[in-house]
Design an enzyme around this catalytic site. Structure first.
Site, PDB file in Angstrom:
ATOM      1  N   SER A 223       0.831  -1.195   0.000  1.00 17.39           N
ATOM      2  CA  SER A 223       0.000   0.000   0.000  1.00 17.39           C
ATOM      3  C   SER A 223       0.877   1.260   0.000  1.00 17.39           C
ATOM      4  O   SER A 223       1.701   1.431  -0.890  1.00 17.39           O
ATOM      5  CB  SER A 223      -0.939  -0.056   1.212  1.00 17.39           C
ATOM      6  OG  SER A 223      -2.007   0.827   1.077  1.00 17.39           O
ATOM      7  N   ASP A 450      -8.738  -4.003  -6.244  1.00 18.30           N
ATOM      8  CA  ASP A 450      -8.218  -3.425  -5.005  1.00 18.30           C
ATOM      9  C   ASP A 450      -8.946  -2.110  -4.744  1.00 18.30           C
ATOM     10  O   ASP A 450      -8.948  -1.214  -5.589  1.00 18.30           O
ATOM     11  CB  ASP A 450      -6.717  -3.183  -5.149  1.00 18.30           C
ATOM     12  CG  ASP A 450      -6.038  -2.810  -3.833  1.00 18.30           C
ATOM     13  OD1 ASP A 450      -6.611  -2.003  -3.080  1.00 18.30           O
ATOM     14  OD2 ASP A 450      -4.927  -3.301  -3.592  1.00 18.30           O
ATOM     15  N   HIS A 478      -7.314  -5.911  -0.893  1.00 15.14           N
ATOM     16  CA  HIS A 478      -6.175  -4.988  -0.907  1.00 15.14           C
ATOM     17  C   HIS A 478      -4.870  -5.760  -0.795  1.00 15.14           C
ATOM     18  O   HIS A 478      -4.666  -6.487   0.175  1.00 15.14           O
ATOM     19  CB  HIS A 478      -6.328  -4.012   0.262  1.00 15.14           C
ATOM     20  CG  HIS A 478      -5.310  -2.926   0.299  1.00 15.14           C
ATOM     21  ND1 HIS A 478      -4.837  -2.294  -0.823  1.00 15.14           N
ATOM     22  CD2 HIS A 478      -4.664  -2.343   1.343  1.00 15.14           C
ATOM     23  CE1 HIS A 478      -3.953  -1.374  -0.485  1.00 15.14           C
ATOM     24  NE2 HIS A 478      -3.828  -1.388   0.834  1.00 15.14           N
TER      25      HIS A 478
END
Length: 509
Positions: A223, A450, A478
């Site tokens: 991320s 995502d 994710h």
């Protein structure tokens, strides 16, 4: 849900906008010469020459240490900041490759919690056998001189503020909540606020690389951790080892585009959830169509906006907290059954379960205290990139495009993007292409549905990086590494263990 899986989900959960913070950050490194040139090397020599003193840190198998870095890299003699480091030594068998630094994202997620709660025990055994698993809490985060902004009671109030204001009074209340948050950060953490940028954290990582005795940095970032890793590669391309950037951000985007793209990402994830939900006998959003499910969820939000429902002792589930709970479940499809139950309870007037999901997202303890995740998240985001909106009028003007991107979440995401408009420190970063010319092969991983880091960001980052290789996971949730795809895990394990990246544009399901 498996505990280690839950820890991984929560660790990477704030690689997104959330509801009361702006979207993932990006920034523009200053000249590499100022970082790596002779003058800089001389000024930083005392820091690069320090010794890590490892000690037991109370978690079996892990050691801890503290490293010092300049508070301000532009003035290395102007004071220090202490950063917490942890490691789990390579277990063998096989020859040790080096250290593997891990970062779960956020910004604001504790890398040490992620290491000790998941990566150091949950990464594939062959990887843990041949790497020392290492993490450092970034400056301003958790154990590394954390940014602090509000008390627990103040945070409770902050998370309940109406994110979809219907009139001028509610708009004013939302703006004032952002101002109070920013003022609290300045009063409690004013010294560190100008020095928690991603660029500075990337420089800290290079110092740690050297202190660990590694010539190259081996790294897995999830991320926001992908932006941190890409920034490192841009600053120090000749020191790049094996870099995995999973759930990639696009550093070329301004804040408005970041927030709008994320809005569409969460809508896409919700549509996937809704399509599954209406096939289930316990779906609380109807059994007809995804469109019907969206309408039912919007009705629940509207009902909660008009009248919150009880949620345990002395607490209530508001529209904003319910939305956060739903958002939290979009990160991993294994949370969908829990979400169905929580929504059904809320419809019956019991908000306890959905509130618990929001609390987990915000890292609220049962005592009412909060980890510093939300404070650090805002501090880094607002320093790395100029705000999407500087005032309510701009946010209001953008509502139609956000609602087009997501009929369910659009209004909330648009207004949330106003938070950096009140920030007390000017942004130091700017959107830019990140090429990292001369770096070794870097693997960029993108998941097609995502919610937090839309797939097109991974495509863009892999294209920008001169040595980027794109690995695609066709799935929900994710990030991709460790989510159950043998194809993804095998490709990344091979890269980490042998240095051979997957073929460009490899696709996995």
């Amino acid at each position: 849900m498996d505990t280690r899986r839950l820890l991984r989900i929560l660790a990477t959960a704030l690689g997104t906008a959330g509801l009361l913070v702006s979207g993932c950050s990006s920034g523009s490194p200053s000249s590499r010469a100022s970082v790596t040139g002779p003058a800089a090397a001389e000024e930083l020599k005392p820091y690069y020459g320090q010794k890590l003193r490892w000690r037991d840190c109370g978690t079996e198998g892990f050691q801890c240490a503290t490293m010092k870095a300049p508070l301000d890299y532009a003035k290395p003699d102007g004071g220090d900041i202490e950063l917490a480091v942890s490691r789990k030594k390579a277990t063998g068998p096989g020859e040790r490759i080096g250290s593997l630094l891990v970062n779960p994202g956020g910004p604001g997620g504790s890398a040490i919690d992620y290491l000790q709660g998941y990566a150091g025990i949950g990464y594939p055994a062959p990887v843990r056998a041949r790497y020392d698993m290492v993490s450092v809490d970034p400056r301003g985060v958790a154990r590394s001189e954390p940014v602090e902004c509000l008390t627990g009671k103040e945070m409770d109030a902050y998370t309940q503020v109406d994110q979809t204001p219907d009139d001028k009074d509610e708009i004013t209340a939302l703006r004032k909540s952002f101002e109070k948050f920013a003022d609290g950060c300045e009063k409690r953490s004013g010294k560190i606020l100008p020095h928690v940028s991603t660029i500075e954290t990337a420089r800290d990582m290079d110092m740690l690389r050297s202190l660990l005795g590694d010539e190259k940095l081996h790294y897995v970032g999830a991320s926001y951790g992908t932006f941190l890793g890409a920034t490192y590669a841009e600053l120090f391309p000749d020191r790049v080892g094996r870099l995995v950037l999973d759930g990639a951000m696009d550093p070329s985007l301004p804040a408005l585009d970041v927030n709008r793209d994320q809005t569409a990402g969460f809508e896409r994830a919700f549509q996937s959830f809704a399509a599954d939900c209406v096939k289930q006998s316990d779906c609380p959003l109807g059994t007809s169509s995804a469109a019907g499910a969206a309408a039912a969820l919007k009705k629940l939000f509207s009902d909660l906006d008009a009248e919150p429902v009880p949620a345990g002792e002395a607490r209530q589930l508001t529209e904003s907290l319910a939305t956060t709970g739903v958002i939290a479940a979009m990160y991993d499809e294994s949370a969908w059954p829990q979400l169905r139950e929580a929504v059904a309870d809320a419809q019956r007037g019991d908000g306890t379960a959905l509130l618990a999901m929001a609390d987990s997202y915000y890292e609220r303890e049962p005592s009412g205290e909060y980890a510093n995740l939300m404070s650090a998240n805002a501090a880094v985001n607002c320093l790395d990139l100029a705000p999407a909106f500087t005032g309510p009028a701009a946010a209001e003007k953008a509502l139609p495009e956000f609602e087009k991107a997501s009929p369910v979440f659009g209004r909330g995401f648009a207004w949330a993007a106003l938070n950096c408009g009140s920030w007390p420190v000017d942004a130091t970063g700017a959107p830019h292409r990140t090429e990292a010319e001369g770096a070794a092969p870097i693997v960029v991983v993108g998941t097609t549905r995502d919610p937090a880091t839309p797939y097109k960001w991974a495509v863009s980052l892999a294209d920008q990086l001169s040595s980027g290789t794109l690995l695609t996971y066709d799935g929900d949730g994710h990030t991709a590494y460790g989510r159950g795809s043998d194809c993804v895990d095998t490709a990344l394990n091979t890269y980490l263990l042998e240095g051979t990246p997957p073929e460009d544009d490899k696709k996995c399901t």
